[in-house]
Design a protein around this motif. Structure first.
Motif, PDB file in Angstrom:
ATOM      1  N   GLU A  26     -48.253 -46.426 -55.719  1.00 51.33           N
ATOM      2  CA  GLU A  26     -47.943 -47.550 -54.847  1.00 51.33           C
ATOM      3  C   GLU A  26     -46.762 -48.354 -55.377  1.00 51.33           C
ATOM      4  N   THR A  27     -46.718 -48.556 -56.695  1.00 53.72           N
ATOM      5  CA  THR A  27     -45.606 -49.299 -57.299  1.00 53.72           C
ATOM      6  C   THR A  27     -44.307 -48.517 -57.182  1.00 53.72           C
ATOM      7  N   VAL A  28     -44.372 -47.226 -57.478  1.00 52.36           N
ATOM      8  CA  VAL A  28     -43.168 -46.389 -57.358  1.00 52.36           C
ATOM      9  C   VAL A  28     -42.662 -46.387 -55.923  1.00 52.36           C
ATOM     10  N   ALA A  29     -43.594 -46.265 -54.958  1.00 50.83           N
ATOM     11  CA  ALA A  29     -43.210 -46.248 -53.548  1.00 50.83           C
ATOM     12  C   ALA A  29     -42.557 -47.568 -53.135  1.00 50.83           C
ATOM     13  N   PHE A  30     -43.040 -48.684 -53.686  1.00 45.12           N
ATOM     14  CA  PHE A  30     -42.446 -49.988 -53.365  1.00 45.12           C
ATOM     15  C   PHE A  30     -40.981 -50.021 -53.781  1.00 45.12           C
ATOM     16  N   TRP A  31     -40.691 -49.655 -55.038  1.00 46.56           N
ATOM     17  CA  TRP A  31     -39.312 -49.707 -55.528  1.00 46.56           C
ATOM     18  C   TRP A  31     -38.421 -48.702 -54.811  1.00 46.56           C
ATOM     19  N   ASP A  32     -38.966 -47.530 -54.541  1.00 49.67           N
ATOM     20  CA  ASP A  32     -38.178 -46.541 -53.798  1.00 49.67           C
ATOM     21  C   ASP A  32     -37.885 -47.032 -52.389  1.00 49.67           C
TER      22      ASP A  32
ATOM     23  N   THR B  65     -32.915 -54.670 -61.432  1.00 45.08           N
ATOM     24  CA  THR B  65     -33.248 -55.673 -60.417  1.00 45.08           C
ATOM     25  C   THR B  65     -33.883 -56.898 -61.050  1.00 45.08           C
ATOM     26  N   LEU B  66     -34.836 -56.663 -61.954  1.00 42.08           N
ATOM     27  CA  LEU B  66     -35.527 -57.779 -62.590  1.00 42.08           C
ATOM     28  C   LEU B  66     -34.593 -58.586 -63.494  1.00 42.08           C
ATOM     29  N   LEU B  67     -33.615 -57.926 -64.098  1.00 43.57           N
ATOM     30  CA  LEU B  67     -32.690 -58.626 -64.983  1.00 43.57           C
ATOM     31  C   LEU B  67     -31.737 -59.536 -64.218  1.00 43.57           C
ATOM     32  N   HIS B  68     -31.318 -59.102 -63.039  1.00 40.83           N
ATOM     33  CA  HIS B  68     -30.221 -59.792 -62.359  1.00 40.83           C
ATOM     34  C   HIS B  68     -30.620 -60.504 -61.076  1.00 40.83           C
TER      35      HIS B  68
ATOM     36  N   GLU C 165     -45.501 -61.466 -60.488  1.00 43.94           N
ATOM     37  CA  GLU C 165     -46.844 -61.841 -60.032  1.00 43.94           C
ATOM     38  C   GLU C 165     -47.443 -60.799 -59.094  1.00 43.94           C
ATOM     39  N   ALA C 166     -46.579 -60.036 -58.429  1.00 38.76           N
ATOM     40  CA  ALA C 166     -47.066 -58.975 -57.540  1.00 38.76           C
ATOM     41  C   ALA C 166     -47.386 -57.694 -58.300  1.00 38.76           C
ATOM     42  N   GLY C 167     -47.230 -57.729 -59.632  1.00 32.45           N
ATOM     43  CA  GLY C 167     -47.541 -56.551 -60.441  1.00 32.45           C
ATOM     44  C   GLY C 167     -46.527 -55.445 -60.308  1.00 32.45           C
ATOM     45  N   LEU C 168     -45.290 -55.798 -59.960  1.00 29.65           N
ATOM     46  CA  LEU C 168     -44.252 -54.795 -59.716  1.00 29.65           C
ATOM     47  C   LEU C 168     -43.264 -54.675 -60.863  1.00 29.65           C
ATOM     48  N   ALA C 169     -43.441 -55.460 -61.918  1.00 30.31           N
ATOM     49  CA  ALA C 169     -42.522 -55.433 -63.044  1.00 30.31           C
ATOM     50  C   ALA C 169     -42.884 -54.348 -64.048  1.00 30.31           C
ATOM     51  N   TYR C 170     -43.989 -53.664 -63.835  1.00 31.59           N
ATOM     52  CA  TYR C 170     -44.457 -52.645 -64.754  1.00 31.59           C
ATOM     53  C   TYR C 170     -45.356 -51.686 -63.968  1.00 31.59           C
ATOM     54  N   GLY C 171     -45.762 -50.612 -64.612  1.00 30.98           N
ATOM     55  CA  GLY C 171     -46.658 -49.660 -63.971  1.00 30.98           C
ATOM     56  C   GLY C 171     -45.927 -48.509 -63.311  1.00 30.98           C
ATOM     57  N   GLU C 172     -46.597 -47.372 -63.243  1.00 32.42           N
ATOM     58  CA  GLU C 172     -46.024 -46.162 -62.667  1.00 32.42           C
ATOM     59  C   GLU C 172     -46.954 -45.528 -61.635  1.00 32.42           C
ATOM     60  N   ASP C 173     -47.895 -46.325 -61.109  1.00 37.11           N
ATOM     61  CA  ASP C 173     -48.778 -45.794 -60.081  1.00 37.11           C
ATOM     62  C   ASP C 173     -47.982 -45.532 -58.809  1.00 37.11           C
TER      63      ASP C 173
ATOM     64  N   ASP D  92     -56.569 -58.465 -52.135  1.00 34.79           N
ATOM     65  CA  ASP D  92     -55.966 -58.585 -53.454  1.00 34.79           C
ATOM     66  C   ASP D  92     -54.688 -59.413 -53.363  1.00 34.79           C
ATOM     67  N   ASP D  93     -54.540 -60.400 -54.243  1.00 33.81           N
ATOM     68  CA  ASP D  93     -53.367 -61.276 -54.209  1.00 33.81           C
ATOM     69  C   ASP D  93     -52.076 -60.509 -54.427  1.00 33.81           C
ATOM     70  N   ARG D  94     -52.116 -59.498 -55.280  1.00 40.19           N
ATOM     71  CA  ARG D  94     -50.901 -58.720 -55.536  1.00 40.19           C
ATOM     72  C   ARG D  94     -50.456 -57.974 -54.282  1.00 40.19           C
ATOM     73  N   ARG D  95     -51.397 -57.425 -53.560  1.00 41.59           N
ATOM     74  CA  ARG D  95     -51.061 -56.733 -52.319  1.00 41.59           C
ATOM     75  C   ARG D  95     -50.475 -57.707 -51.303  1.00 41.59           C
ATOM     76  N   ARG D  96     -51.038 -58.914 -51.251  1.00 40.53           N
ATOM     77  CA  ARG D  96     -50.494 -59.918 -50.336  1.00 40.53           C
ATOM     78  C   ARG D  96     -49.036 -60.216 -50.669  1.00 40.53           C
ATOM     79  N   LEU D  97     -48.765 -60.413 -51.960  1.00 41.24           N
ATOM     80  CA  LEU D  97     -47.399 -60.728 -52.373  1.00 41.24           C
ATOM     81  C   LEU D  97     -46.438 -59.582 -52.056  1.00 41.24           C
ATOM     82  N   ARG D  98     -46.891 -58.358 -52.224  1.00 49.37           N
ATOM     83  CA  ARG D  98     -46.021 -57.205 -51.937  1.00 49.37           C
ATOM     84  C   ARG D  98     -45.659 -57.168 -50.451  1.00 49.37           C
ATOM     85  N   ILE D  99     -46.633 -57.456 -49.611  1.00 50.77           N
ATOM     86  CA  ILE D  99     -46.365 -57.493 -48.169  1.00 50.77           C
ATOM     87  C   ILE D  99     -45.367 -58.594 -47.844  1.00 50.77           C
ATOM     88  N   LEU D 100     -45.533 -59.761 -48.472  1.00 51.28           N
ATOM     89  CA  LEU D 100     -44.628 -60.874 -48.215  1.00 51.28           C
ATOM     90  C   LEU D 100     -43.213 -60.552 -48.680  1.00 51.28           C
TER      91      LEU D 100
END
Length: 213
Positions: free
Chosen positions: A79-85, A55-58, A69-77, A24-32
């Motif tokens: 995996e996304t929560v764990a990324f930001w934490d 973070t997104l604002l500034h 593009e990595a799908g991290l600007a929205y969502g509460e799943d 998945d391209d989004r997963r690739r971007l998150r790793i990068l």
């Protein structure tokens, strides 16, 4: 992620191969993104403890684009929560990472609790910003759409020794809100326990400013 071989050819590094192995391209971007943070410790990382929205604002425009593009600007799943934490934990240190994990577990319990209570999915405010003074925005009841702001506290201690701390901003927000409650979770039990307290119930435990204190 790319290196030059002795023959002068480009090939992916171990980290590059790890990213390419994702389907998945989004997963690739998150790793990068995580690789970049680990390698460069970029200046925008200090924004992460303030929440996703801040973070997104500034953050620099290029960083924002990658996060979107990595799908991290929205969502509460999870995996996304764990990324930001994880980003916030890197900025704050391992101690805060442990406390943040407990807090997030409490917030997710409240989100699920309110969805079941009202039949409507509440807004997980704390995921986007830590500056609002409350964690979850819900409604009074299934038939009453008035705003209900919720401050969530969670503890892994037994009920007899569990404690919670309020910041001045959290308490002032509670006083200013028309409808506000505190969700106190004990998550050490096999089935998490919740106490829902009103502002009046908590007020007796709040110290008063006096003199120079």
């Amino acid at each position: 992620w790319i290196e030059v071989t002795p023959d002068g050819l480009l090939q992916p590094t171990v980290r590059g191969e790890r990213a390419m192995a994702e389907s998945d391209d989004r997963r690739r971007l998150r790793i990068l993104v995580l690789d970049h943070v680990e390698a460069e410790n970029p200046s925008w990382l200090h924004l992460a403890p303030a929440g996703r929205r801040e973070t997104l604002l500034h953050a620099p425009v290029g960083v924002r684009q990658i996060l979107v593009e990595a799908g991290l600007a929205y969502g509460e799943d999870e995996e996304t929560v764990a990324f930001w934490d994880g980003l916030a934990a890197r900025a704050r240190g391992s101690r805060d990472a442990f406390l943040s994990e407990i807090g997030r577990r409490g917030e997710r319990l409240t989100v699920n609790h309110e969805a079941a209570r009202t039949g409507q999915c509440p807004k997980w405010v704390a995921l986007d910003s830590s500056a609002e003074g409350y964690d979850v925005l819900s409604r009074m009841s299934p038939t009453d759409s008035r705003r209900l702001t919720i401050e969530v506290k969670a503890s892994e201690r037994p009920l007899s020794s569990a404690v919670f701390h309020l910041t001045r901003n959290e308490w002032e927000t509670a006083l200013e809100s028309l409808n506000h409650v505190f969700h106190l979770w004990v998550i050490s039990a096999p089935i998490p326990m919740i106490a829902v307290l009103s502002v009046e119930q908590v007020s007796g435990h709040i110290p008063a400013d006096s003199g120079n204190g």
